[in-house]
Design a protein around this motif. Structure first.
Motif, PDB file in Angstrom:
ATOM      1  N   GLY A   1      39.415 -13.015 -38.531  1.00  0.00           N
ATOM      2  CA  GLY A   1      40.499 -13.322 -37.559  1.00  0.00           C
ATOM      3  C   GLY A   1      41.801 -13.657 -38.356  1.00  0.00           C
ATOM      4  N   GLY A   2      41.930 -14.236 -39.137  1.00  0.00           N
ATOM      5  CA  GLY A   2      42.872 -14.822 -40.054  1.00  0.00           C
ATOM      6  C   GLY A   2      43.578 -13.688 -40.663  1.00  0.00           C
ATOM      7  N   HIS A   3      42.780 -12.670 -41.328  1.00  0.00           N
ATOM      8  CA  HIS A   3      43.195 -11.593 -41.988  1.00  0.00           C
ATOM      9  C   HIS A   3      44.130 -10.707 -41.206  1.00  0.00           C
ATOM     10  N   LEU A   4      43.558 -10.285 -40.083  1.00  0.00           N
ATOM     11  CA  LEU A   4      44.207  -9.434 -39.104  1.00  0.00           C
ATOM     12  C   LEU A   4      45.503 -10.104 -38.689  1.00  0.00           C
ATOM     13  N   GLN A   5      45.831 -11.330 -38.421  1.00  0.00           N
ATOM     14  CA  GLN A   5      46.814 -12.006 -38.118  1.00  0.00           C
ATOM     15  C   GLN A   5      47.773 -11.832 -39.091  1.00  0.00           C
ATOM     16  N   ARG A   6      47.412 -11.969 -40.356  1.00  0.00           N
ATOM     17  CA  ARG A   6      48.282 -12.074 -41.665  1.00  0.00           C
ATOM     18  C   ARG A   6      48.875 -10.635 -41.226  1.00  0.00           C
ATOM     19  N   LEU A   7      48.158  -9.653 -41.491  1.00  0.00           N
ATOM     20  CA  LEU A   7      48.342  -8.212 -41.367  1.00  0.00           C
ATOM     21  C   LEU A   7      49.599  -7.800 -40.340  1.00  0.00           C
ATOM     22  N   ARG A   8      49.452  -8.394 -39.134  1.00  0.00           N
ATOM     23  CA  ARG A   8      50.279  -8.229 -38.103  1.00  0.00           C
ATOM     24  C   ARG A   8      51.833  -8.784 -38.392  1.00  0.00           C
ATOM     25  N   ARG A   9      51.611 -10.009 -39.015  1.00  0.00           N
ATOM     26  CA  ARG A   9      52.798 -10.905 -39.206  1.00  0.00           C
ATOM     27  C   ARG A   9      53.561 -10.097 -40.819  1.00  0.00           C
ATOM     28  N   ASN A  10      52.684  -9.419 -41.771  1.00  0.00           N
ATOM     29  CA  ASN A  10      53.393  -8.765 -43.074  1.00  0.00           C
ATOM     30  C   ASN A  10      52.429  -7.828 -43.063  1.00  0.00           C
ATOM     31  N   PRO A  11      52.497  -6.370 -42.264  1.00  0.00           N
ATOM     32  CA  PRO A  11      52.114  -5.281 -42.449  1.00  0.00           C
ATOM     33  C   PRO A  11      52.205  -4.704 -44.075  1.00  0.00           C
ATOM     34  N   GLY A  12      51.334  -3.971 -44.433  1.00  0.00           N
ATOM     35  CA  GLY A  12      51.416  -3.295 -45.764  1.00  0.00           C
ATOM     36  C   GLY A  12      51.396  -1.771 -45.382  1.00  0.00           C
ATOM     37  N   ASP A  13      51.015  -1.153 -46.447  1.00  0.00           N
ATOM     38  CA  ASP A  13      50.926   0.233 -46.725  1.00  0.00           C
ATOM     39  C   ASP A  13      49.507   0.734 -46.353  1.00  0.00           C
ATOM     40  N   ASP A  14      48.511  -0.370 -46.157  1.00  0.00           N
ATOM     41  CA  ASP A  14      46.974  -0.222 -46.311  1.00  0.00           C
ATOM     42  C   ASP A  14      46.877   0.746 -45.219  1.00  0.00           C
ATOM     43  N   LEU A  15      45.523   1.120 -44.748  1.00  0.00           N
ATOM     44  CA  LEU A  15      44.939   1.762 -43.760  1.00  0.00           C
ATOM     45  C   LEU A  15      44.831   0.872 -42.496  1.00  0.00           C
ATOM     46  N   MET A  16      44.322  -0.411 -42.800  1.00  0.00           N
ATOM     47  CA  MET A  16      44.182  -1.254 -41.884  1.00  0.00           C
ATOM     48  C   MET A  16      45.446  -1.559 -40.996  1.00  0.00           C
ATOM     49  N   SER A  17      46.598  -1.867 -41.623  1.00  0.00           N
ATOM     50  CA  SER A  17      47.951  -2.391 -41.022  1.00  0.00           C
ATOM     51  C   SER A  17      48.186  -0.943 -40.341  1.00  0.00           C
ATOM     52  N   GLN A  18      48.068   0.324 -40.744  1.00  0.00           N
ATOM     53  CA  GLN A  18      48.247   1.558 -40.005  1.00  0.00           C
ATOM     54  C   GLN A  18      47.365   1.620 -38.875  1.00  0.00           C
ATOM     55  N   LEU A  19      46.311   1.064 -38.821  1.00  0.00           N
ATOM     56  CA  LEU A  19      45.251   0.980 -37.863  1.00  0.00           C
ATOM     57  C   LEU A  19      45.832  -0.024 -36.622  1.00  0.00           C
ATOM     58  N   ILE A  20      46.171  -1.029 -36.883  1.00  0.00           N
ATOM     59  CA  ILE A  20      46.797  -2.090 -35.830  1.00  0.00           C
ATOM     60  C   ILE A  20      47.929  -1.537 -35.354  1.00  0.00           C
ATOM     61  N   GLN A  21      48.804  -0.855 -35.959  1.00  0.00           N
ATOM     62  CA  GLN A  21      50.139  -0.376 -35.471  1.00  0.00           C
ATOM     63  C   GLN A  21      49.866   0.906 -34.640  1.00  0.00           C
ATOM     64  N   ALA A  22      48.817   1.616 -35.071  1.00  0.00           N
ATOM     65  CA  ALA A  22      48.438   2.823 -34.165  1.00  0.00           C
ATOM     66  C   ALA A  22      47.888   2.251 -32.875  1.00  0.00           C
ATOM     67  N   SER A  23      46.849   1.262 -32.847  1.00  0.00           N
ATOM     68  CA  SER A  23      46.450   0.852 -31.644  1.00  0.00           C
ATOM     69  C   SER A  23      47.573   0.171 -30.804  1.00  0.00           C
ATOM     70  N   GLU A  24      48.409  -0.250 -31.339  1.00  0.00           N
ATOM     71  CA  GLU A  24      49.475  -1.139 -30.573  1.00  0.00           C
ATOM     72  C   GLU A  24      50.485   0.067 -30.021  1.00  0.00           C
ATOM     73  N   ASP A  25      50.541   1.234 -30.776  1.00  0.00           N
ATOM     74  CA  ASP A  25      51.471   2.299 -30.293  1.00  0.00           C
ATOM     75  C   ASP A  25      50.937   3.248 -29.513  1.00  0.00           C
ATOM     76  N   SER A  26      49.631   3.015 -29.175  1.00  0.00           N
ATOM     77  CA  SER A  26      48.801   3.915 -28.487  1.00  0.00           C
ATOM     78  C   SER A  26      49.032   3.630 -26.739  1.00  0.00           C
ATOM     79  N   ALA A  27      48.962   4.444 -26.008  1.00  0.00           N
ATOM     80  CA  ALA A  27      48.860   4.200 -24.314  1.00  0.00           C
ATOM     81  C   ALA A  27      47.734   3.476 -24.076  1.00  0.00           C
ATOM     82  N   GLU A  28      48.128   2.955 -22.940  1.00  0.00           N
ATOM     83  CA  GLU A  28      47.348   1.549 -22.346  1.00  0.00           C
ATOM     84  C   GLU A  28      45.709   1.813 -22.570  1.00  0.00           C
TER      85      GLU A  28
END
Length: 448
Positions: free
Chosen positions: A234-261
């Motif tokens: 839980g803490g790790h995902l919050q850190r990636l949200r605050r400071n996303p990198g070029d790793d695939l998990m940061s991309q997955l978080i972004q892809a989920s947030e950018d997806s349609a509802e």
């Protein structure tokens, strides 16, 4: 005290009752399911168990479940829409299932919803589609160089530590087989280096959690691992949200947030997906590497052939996956009354798919117990499951197996066993917990 009592009650419902009944059933009637759960000889030699029962037919009816070692049946069940995946506790009698649900601690578990391993369409389709948009074949292929760099660095560190001492004995599981996949999957998921040993520790604690019939000690060990991993994740995902990198998990978080509802992952789905990718991304590969090193050390003629013909490495890895499957079993519930291989299966009945047994089916694999690095159909194994639940990380695991094993034996061609080692105390996962070897004299890294 209340929390411990709740966990004790849950353990009884989920594991304790079945553990006790299985011991009785194995002793009195030799029920195959009971033996699978409680017989240490079956855990030590699952191939002999499969051979013993195979002659009973493609599907064996046990006291509470059905069981198959048949490759064709297993292949069909893994792909059939007449069957669905199972989840932890789903096969319990209703009273025990009720107790399990009421005492659930709320922790994410790899074989409980919303894990991809325990859900079906449409949720499975939505989650897997989003994950696949990030974990593309191109993205995985790009990781191969990272696997090579990591393997070289780990072996450089070993060589520097022992300074050419050919008599040095190391536990290769601890020093190499576990370190390689955890470094690679951590890169994928943006895990900082300082946290990687924590991930290994949580994984070791949680590995028996795929089994049923755990002892109280094992259950609490798994619980400790799940608590630690859930808190960290839980803490790790919050850190990636605050400071996303070029790793695939940061991309997955972004892809989920950018997806349609309707296509987004909920927070719990995102955590379950990240947790599954992380745990599955190194637990099974640790086993693949350890099993492979042990099998090849036992067959020096194969090592000579691989040295002379390195193009055989991909087939060798497939054969290692077939012959000593890192994941031994899966399970499916019947959605409706159906007939498979002449056996009537009722709606709601559970079929245990013994992947390791199917991988040694003599109807598919000639001389199935022989380790053959030139076997032309080695890739027909079912170690990565099949159908819509085929392992997302299969390509990465194959790359880690091939690069990791080849690089180790190129660097240490004279390595040999220095003791019996010890197997993991698990049934669904099969691998080595310790494997002492004498390194021998190191050769220079290729390209150096």
């Amino acid at each position: 005290m209340a929390v411990e009592l709740q966990q004790r009650i849950r353990w009884l419902a989920l594991h304790g009752v079945i553990r006790g009944l299985s011991k009785v059933g194995a002793r009195r009637s030799g029920d195959p399911q009971a033996r699978l759960i409680s017989d240490p000889d079956v855990r030590a030699d699952p191939a002999a168990f499969a051979d013993e029962l195979r002659e009973r037919g493609p599907i064996i009816r046990c006291r509470a479940v059905l069981l198959t070692f048949d490759h064709q049946v297993a292949h069909e069940l893994l792909r059939s829409d007449d069957f669905r995946v199972s989840s932890l506790g789903a096969g319990l009698p209703k009273p025990l299932r009720w107790i399990n649900d009421k005492t659930h601690p709320g922790l994410l578990h790899p074989i409980e919803p919303p894990s991809l391993l325990s859900i079906e369409p449409p949720d499975h389709t939505r989650c897997r589609k989003l994950v696949s948009s990030v974990f593309t074949p191109r993205a995985v292929a790009a990781l191969r160089d990272r696997v090579q760099q990591t393997a070289d660095q780990l072996l450089d560190d070993l060589e520097a530590e022992y300074r050419g001492d050919g008599s040095a004995v190391v536990d290769i599981v601890e020093r190499y087989c576990s370190q390689l996949p955890v470094a690679v999957i951590s890169d994928i998921l943006g895990v900082p280096e300082r946290d990687r040993q924590h991930i290994l520790h949580f994984g070791e604690l949680g590995a028996p959690g795929l089994d049923i019939g755990l002892s109280w000690r094992q259950y609490m060990q798994v619980h400790e691992g799940l608590v630690g991993f859930n808190d960290w994740l839980g803490g790790h995902l919050q850190r990636l949200r605050r400071n996303p990198g070029d790793d695939l998990m940061s991309q997955l978080i972004q892809a989920s947030e950018d997806s349609a509802e309707g296509a987004r992952l909920s927070e719990r789905e995102l955590q379950a997906t990240a947790g599954l990718v992380l745990a599955a991304g190194f637990e099974t590969t640790v086993n693949l590497l350890g099993n492979g090193i042990r099998m090849l050390l036992d067959t020096p003629g194969h090592l000579e052939a691989l040295s002379a013909r390195p193009e055989l490495w991909p087939t060798a890895v497939e054969e290692i996956l077939r012959l000593d499957s890192p994941v031994q079993m899966s399970a499916r519930f019947a959605r409706r009354d159906v007939e498979v291989a002449g056996t009537a299966i009722k709606r709601g009945e559970l079929v245990i798919i013994h992947l390791a047994g199917a991988n040694r089916d003599p109807k598919v694999f000639d001389d199935p117990h022989r380790f053959d690095i030139e076997r032309d159909n080695a890739g027909k194994h079912l170690s990565f499951s099949g159908g819509r639940h085929f392992c997302l990380g299969a390509a990465l695991a194959r790359a880690e197996g091939e690069v990791g094993l080849r690089t180790f034996f190129e660097r240490y061609p004279d390595a040999r066993l220095a003791g019996a080692g010890s197997r993991r105390d698990t049934r669904v996962l099969r691998g080595w917990s310790t494997l002492p070897i004498t390194l021998g004299t190191a050769r220079a890294a290729l390209g150096s």
